[in-house]
Structures are given as C-alpha cells and as structure tokens.
Design an enzyme around this catalytic site. Structure first.
Site, PDB file in Angstrom:
ATOM      1  N   ASP A 141      -5.923   8.132  10.348  1.00  0.00           N
ATOM      2  CA  ASP A 141      -4.567   7.752  10.705  1.00  0.00           C
ATOM      3  C   ASP A 141      -4.137   8.304  12.056  1.00  0.00           C
ATOM      4  O   ASP A 141      -4.524   9.395  12.456  1.00  0.00           O
ATOM      5  CB  ASP A 141      -3.587   8.234   9.624  1.00  0.00           C
ATOM      6  CG  ASP A 141      -3.822   7.514   8.307  1.00  0.00           C
ATOM      7  OD1 ASP A 141      -3.909   6.273   8.348  1.00  0.00           O
ATOM      8  OD2 ASP A 141      -3.944   8.171   7.266  1.00  0.00           O
ATOM      9  N   GLU A 162       0.856  -1.183   0.000  1.00  0.00           N
ATOM     10  CA  GLU A 162       0.000   0.000   0.000  1.00  0.00           C
ATOM     11  C   GLU A 162       0.891   1.231   0.000  1.00  0.00           C
ATOM     12  O   GLU A 162       1.709   1.410   0.907  1.00  0.00           O
ATOM     13  CB  GLU A 162      -0.898   0.020   1.240  1.00  0.00           C
ATOM     14  CG  GLU A 162      -1.965  -1.059   1.257  1.00  0.00           C
ATOM     15  CD  GLU A 162      -2.789  -1.001   2.522  1.00  0.00           C
ATOM     16  OE1 GLU A 162      -2.814   0.067   3.178  1.00  0.00           O
ATOM     17  OE2 GLU A 162      -3.395  -2.020   2.868  1.00  0.00           O
TER      18      GLU A 162
END
Length: 259
Positions: free
Chosen positions: A58, A47
């Site tokens: 995140d 990724e």
C-alpha cells in the site's frame, strides 16, 4: 451460490465498481454505516481493509489510514463484530483485504469461520504465497464457502496467471502496475498493453482492475479491459476529508470519475 460468483454471473454487460476502505478509519465505529451507504449508492461490492502496521503493497494514503485505524482501536475481532451487526442489512459481497500476519495470529480456520459468520464472501491477502494458499488457506476457505482472490501484476508470467486462474474462483485482481497503491492520472501504453495481453488469454475467471483509478480516463481504461474497476486510495482520501461521511465522499468520487 457465493455472492461474488453470483454478481459476476448476473451482471450481464454491466461494468462493476468495487470500493476499498480501511475499517476503523476515519472513525472506529463507522464501518457499518460506510458499507450500508455504499450499498445504497449502488456500489457493487466492497473491500474492507483490515488495518496492519506494515502494509507492504500500500501507498502512503492507505498506510496512513491503517495507522489511524489501529490508533482508533480497530482489531480483527472488533471488525467481525461490526460486520456481524449489519449482516442482515447487506446483500452485496464483502471482501476482507488484509495481510497474512493478523490472519495467522487469529488462526486461519477460526478467521474463515468468523468471516463467514459475519457475512463475508471472500478475502484478498496480498502477501499470501501461492503454495501456502493451496496447502493451508484454500482448504479452510472452501470449508466456509469463501473465495480467496489472487493478485496479478504486469510482471506475472503467463504460466503463473494460468495457474492462478485454474486454482481460484471468484475473480482475478489485476493490479495495474507493480508499484504500490495510489491514484494515477492515466494509464500509459505499457499498462494498456498489459491489459490487452491478459484479455487475449481468455481466462476462466472474470477480472477486475485496481490500483491507480481516480478519474474518468483511468476508470474507462479499466472498464474497457475487465469486468470492472476497484478504487481504493481515492475513496479513502475522500472519506477522510468528509470526516467519515460516506455520502459526501461518494458524491465527490462520482464527480471525479465523471471528469
């Protein structure tokens, strides 16, 4: 066949390992070397994070990496150029992970075409509403044989999970918890029950488990309950500590995953 579908179709009993890193961090020009090193060291797919100024899903590690990448000068256009430069050397699937805003700014169809031209196999867009996926993003992605990977969490209803399973192709990204990304020492019984519940649903798509995997215990729990594991924050930290030397970072990661 799309490389994502191919890797799941041919894996047999092998448990897959995917790593995330943020393009442009710690160095602006290191993207290609990091990817080629990961491929050489046996990582199954990668990724590649597109840095964004407001990465809601995140934790602090990846937020810091994104900020640094942006300060280094990373952009969507530069990332595509870097990926295109190594396209002929990369056989494993690359998945772009980024937020909707930069993709919309670039133009969805233009983004999908550029991604395909750069050898990308799929996309993960954490803040993409499912209705917008069906009406706008999926048609463009399908035109260029890209897979759009959707995330599910312990709070996602069975009905929603089955709908996602029906309308996506590639794999389903099982987020280990509803919290932000970040390393964890273990998965508690509540998370383990979530893993078992999804396993019992007998979904059409394979599943990968991510968020919080950083040691042997969390890796085994992911591998026991899915096709494999996705590691992000732990590798981002190690790559930063190694000054962008992916071999050193992988040595330390494999050591951590063995204990």
């Amino acid at each position: 066949m799309n490389k994502i579908n191919q890797i799941f179709a041919t894996r047999g009993d092998k448990k897959l390992l995917s790593l995330y890193f943020c393009a442009g961090c710690p160095t602006l020009d290191g993207t290609g070397d990091v990817i080629k090193t990961m491929q050489r060291r046996g990582i199954d797919f990668i990724e590649v994070g597109i840095p964004f100024s407001d990465p809601l899903a995140d934790g602090p590690v990846i937020q810091t990496a994104a900020t640094r990448a942006l300060k280094n000068g990373m952009s969507v256009q530069l990332l595509f150029e870097q990926l295109k430069a190594i396209k002929d050397d990369v056989q494993i699937p690359l998945i772009l992970m980024g937020y909707l805003n930069p993709i919309l700014h670039y133009g969805i169809d233009r983004f999908c075409q550029a991604a395909a031209d750069a050898g990308v196999s799929g996309m993960i867009i954490p803040d993409l509403p499912f209705d917008d996926y069906l009406s706008t993003v999926k048609p463009a992605a399908d035109r260029y044989d890209l897979r759009v990977i959707m995330l599910i969490t312990p709070e996602t209803s069975d009905e929603r999970i089955r709908f996602i399973d029906q309308h996506t192709d590639g794999f389903i990204y099982m987020v280990s918890s509803a919290a932000i990304t970040g390393a964890q020492q273990s998965f508690d019984e509540q998370k383990q029950e979530y893993f078992r519940r999804i396993d019992q649903m007998q979904l059409r798509n394979p599943r990968m488990i991510g968020f919080g995997i950083s040691n042997a215990q969390t890796l085994k729990a992911a591998q026991d309950n899915a096709a494999g594991a996705i590691i992000g924050s732990k590798f981002v930290t190690l790559l930063d500590e190694a000054g962008g030397n992916a071999d050193q970072a992988l040595d330390r990661l494999f050591d951590a995953l063995a204990h």
